[in-house]
Design a protein around this motif. Structure first.
Motif, mmCIF file in Angstrom:
data_model
loop_
_atom_site.group_PDB
_atom_site.id
_atom_site.type_symbol
_atom_site.label_atom_id
_atom_site.label_comp_id
_atom_site.label_asym_id
_atom_site.label_seq_id
_atom_site.Cartn_x
_atom_site.Cartn_y
_atom_site.Cartn_z
ATOM 1 N N SER A 34 0.856 -1.187 0.000
ATOM 2 C CA SER A 34 0.000 0.000 0.000
ATOM 3 C C SER A 34 0.890 1.233 0.000
ATOM 4 C CB SER A 34 -0.900 0.026 1.239
ATOM 5 O OG SER A 34 -1.840 -1.018 1.191
ATOM 6 N N GLU A 35 0.472 2.256 -0.732
ATOM 7 C CA GLU A 35 1.173 3.540 -0.749
ATOM 8 C C GLU A 35 0.400 4.481 0.162
ATOM 9 O OE1 GLU A 35 1.533 7.096 -3.928
ATOM 10 O OE2 GLU A 35 2.307 5.165 -4.627
ATOM 11 N N VAL A 36 1.088 4.971 1.205
ATOM 12 C CA VAL A 36 0.450 5.823 2.205
ATOM 13 C C VAL A 36 1.056 7.219 2.121
ATOM 14 C CG1 VAL A 36 -0.073 6.112 4.650
ATOM 15 C CG2 VAL A 36 0.171 3.806 3.703
ATOM 16 N N THR A 37 0.207 8.217 1.898
ATOM 17 C CA THR A 37 0.655 9.606 1.868
ATOM 18 C C THR A 37 0.205 10.272 3.156
ATOM 19 O OG1 THR A 37 0.475 9.660 -0.536
ATOM 20 C CG2 THR A 37 0.570 11.782 0.591
ATOM 21 N N ILE A 38 1.181 10.887 3.860
ATOM 22 C CA ILE A 38 0.924 11.540 5.143
ATOM 23 C C ILE A 38 1.236 13.023 5.002
ATOM 24 C CG2 ILE A 38 1.593 11.616 7.577
ATOM 25 C CD1 ILE A 38 2.684 8.719 7.120
ATOM 26 N N THR A 47 5.519 10.167 1.718
ATOM 27 C CA THR A 47 4.868 8.985 1.165
ATOM 28 C C THR A 47 5.702 7.758 1.501
ATOM 29 O OG1 THR A 47 3.911 10.269 -0.643
ATOM 30 C CG2 THR A 47 4.013 7.886 -0.943
ATOM 31 N N ALA A 48 5.022 6.710 1.939
ATOM 32 C CA ALA A 48 5.692 5.461 2.297
ATOM 33 C C ALA A 48 4.999 4.291 1.612
ATOM 34 C CB ALA A 48 5.659 5.259 3.803
ATOM 35 N N ILE A 49 5.786 3.304 1.258
ATOM 36 C CA ILE A 49 5.256 2.042 0.737
ATOM 37 C C ILE A 49 5.381 1.028 1.871
ATOM 38 C CG2 ILE A 49 5.500 0.211 -0.982
ATOM 39 C CD1 ILE A 49 4.709 2.916 -2.196
ATOM 40 N N ILE A 50 4.254 0.476 2.311
ATOM 41 C CA ILE A 50 4.259 -0.537 3.363
ATOM 42 C C ILE A 50 3.457 -1.738 2.870
ATOM 43 C CG2 ILE A 50 4.500 1.194 5.181
ATOM 44 C CD1 ILE A 50 1.544 0.768 5.863
ATOM 45 N N THR A 51 3.562 -2.855 3.568
ATOM 46 C CA THR A 51 2.804 -4.026 3.129
ATOM 47 C C THR A 51 1.305 -3.762 3.274
ATOM 48 O OG1 THR A 51 2.832 -5.074 5.309
ATOM 49 C CG2 THR A 51 4.654 -5.611 3.795
ATOM 50 N N LYS A 52 0.553 -4.408 2.422
ATOM 51 C CA LYS A 52 -0.903 -4.273 2.468
ATOM 52 C C LYS A 52 -1.433 -4.719 3.829
ATOM 53 C CE LYS A 52 -5.061 -6.035 0.195
ATOM 54 N NZ LYS A 52 -5.575 -6.920 -0.867
ATOM 55 N N SER A 53 -0.882 -5.817 4.362
ATOM 56 C CA SER A 53 -1.346 -6.317 5.657
ATOM 57 C C SER A 53 -1.024 -5.335 6.789
ATOM 58 C CB SER A 53 -0.775 -7.704 5.962
ATOM 59 O OG SER A 53 0.625 -7.668 6.035
ATOM 60 N N SER A 54 0.104 -4.632 6.702
ATOM 61 C CA SER A 54 0.432 -3.628 7.724
ATOM 62 C C SER A 54 -0.561 -2.479 7.680
ATOM 63 C CB SER A 54 1.847 -3.094 7.525
ATOM 64 O OG SER A 54 2.791 -4.089 7.807
ATOM 65 N N ALA A 55 -0.901 -2.026 6.493
ATOM 66 C CA ALA A 55 -1.886 -0.948 6.357
ATOM 67 C C ALA A 55 -3.238 -1.375 6.916
ATOM 68 C CB ALA A 55 -2.015 -0.532 4.891
ATOM 69 N N GLU A 56 -3.606 -2.633 6.674
ATOM 70 C CA GLU A 56 -4.876 -3.143 7.194
ATOM 71 C C GLU A 56 -4.824 -3.265 8.716
ATOM 72 O OE1 GLU A 56 -5.184 -6.781 4.988
ATOM 73 O OE2 GLU A 56 -6.055 -5.793 3.230
ATOM 74 N N ASN A 57 -3.712 -3.782 9.255
ATOM 75 C CA ASN A 57 -3.578 -3.942 10.707
ATOM 76 C C ASN A 57 -3.593 -2.599 11.426
ATOM 77 O OD1 ASN A 57 -3.409 -6.726 10.519
ATOM 78 N ND2 ASN A 57 -1.187 -6.764 10.489
ATOM 79 N N LEU A 58 -3.004 -1.567 10.815
ATOM 80 C CA LEU A 58 -2.991 -0.232 11.405
ATOM 81 C C LEU A 58 -4.299 0.518 11.163
ATOM 82 C CD1 LEU A 58 0.630 0.841 10.414
ATOM 83 C CD2 LEU A 58 -0.202 0.324 12.719
ATOM 84 N N LYS A 59 -5.177 -0.079 10.351
ATOM 85 C CA LYS A 59 -6.469 0.545 10.000
ATOM 86 C C LYS A 59 -6.262 1.958 9.465
ATOM 87 C CE LYS A 59 -9.151 -2.253 13.160
ATOM 88 N NZ LYS A 59 -8.450 -2.905 14.223
ATOM 89 N N LEU A 60 -5.333 2.077 8.511
ATOM 90 C CA LEU A 60 -5.013 3.385 7.946
ATOM 91 C C LEU A 60 -6.125 3.848 7.021
ATOM 92 C CD1 LEU A 60 -1.214 2.945 7.174
ATOM 93 C CD2 LEU A 60 -2.286 4.043 9.143
ATOM 94 N N THR A 61 -6.681 4.995 7.344
ATOM 95 C CA THR A 61 -7.718 5.607 6.527
ATOM 96 C C THR A 61 -7.450 7.103 6.474
ATOM 97 O OG1 THR A 61 -9.147 5.882 8.462
ATOM 98 C CG2 THR A 61 -9.489 3.904 7.121
ATOM 99 N N GLU A 62 -8.011 7.750 5.481
ATOM 100 C CA GLU A 62 -7.840 9.193 5.335
ATOM 101 C C GLU A 62 -8.293 9.907 6.612
ATOM 102 O OE1 GLU A 62 -9.515 12.766 2.491
ATOM 103 O OE2 GLU A 62 -9.426 10.736 1.678
#
Length: 80
Positions: A34-38, A47-62
């Protein structure tokens, strides 16, 4: 050393590294990563590239507040 509480009763101790508080602006989910822009300041983004599962575990949302931890050429994202 910096102590960062990620989960109640769990404290992660890190060597002194830049930690930048920000707000998730965008998450683009791919099949593996997942590409996450902060947004760390008005008009300033990390912007960071993290694993899809990490993004899901952190519940990253806008709009979610996060911390970007700068480590060498990598960025580690923590919530808390």
């Amino acid at each position: 050393m910096v102590a960062l509480s990620l989960i109640p009763h769990l404290v992660l101790v890190l060597p002194l590294q830049p930690i930048i508080k920000g707000t998730v602006k965008n998450v683009i989910v791919g099949s593996v990563n997942s590409e996450v822009t902060i947004e760390v300041a008005p008009g300033v983004e990390v912007t960071a590239i993290i694993t899809k599962s990490s993004a899901e575990n952190l519940k990253l949302t806008e709009g979610k507040e996060v911390h970007a931890i700068i480590k060498s050429s990598d960025v580690i994202i923590a919530v808390g």
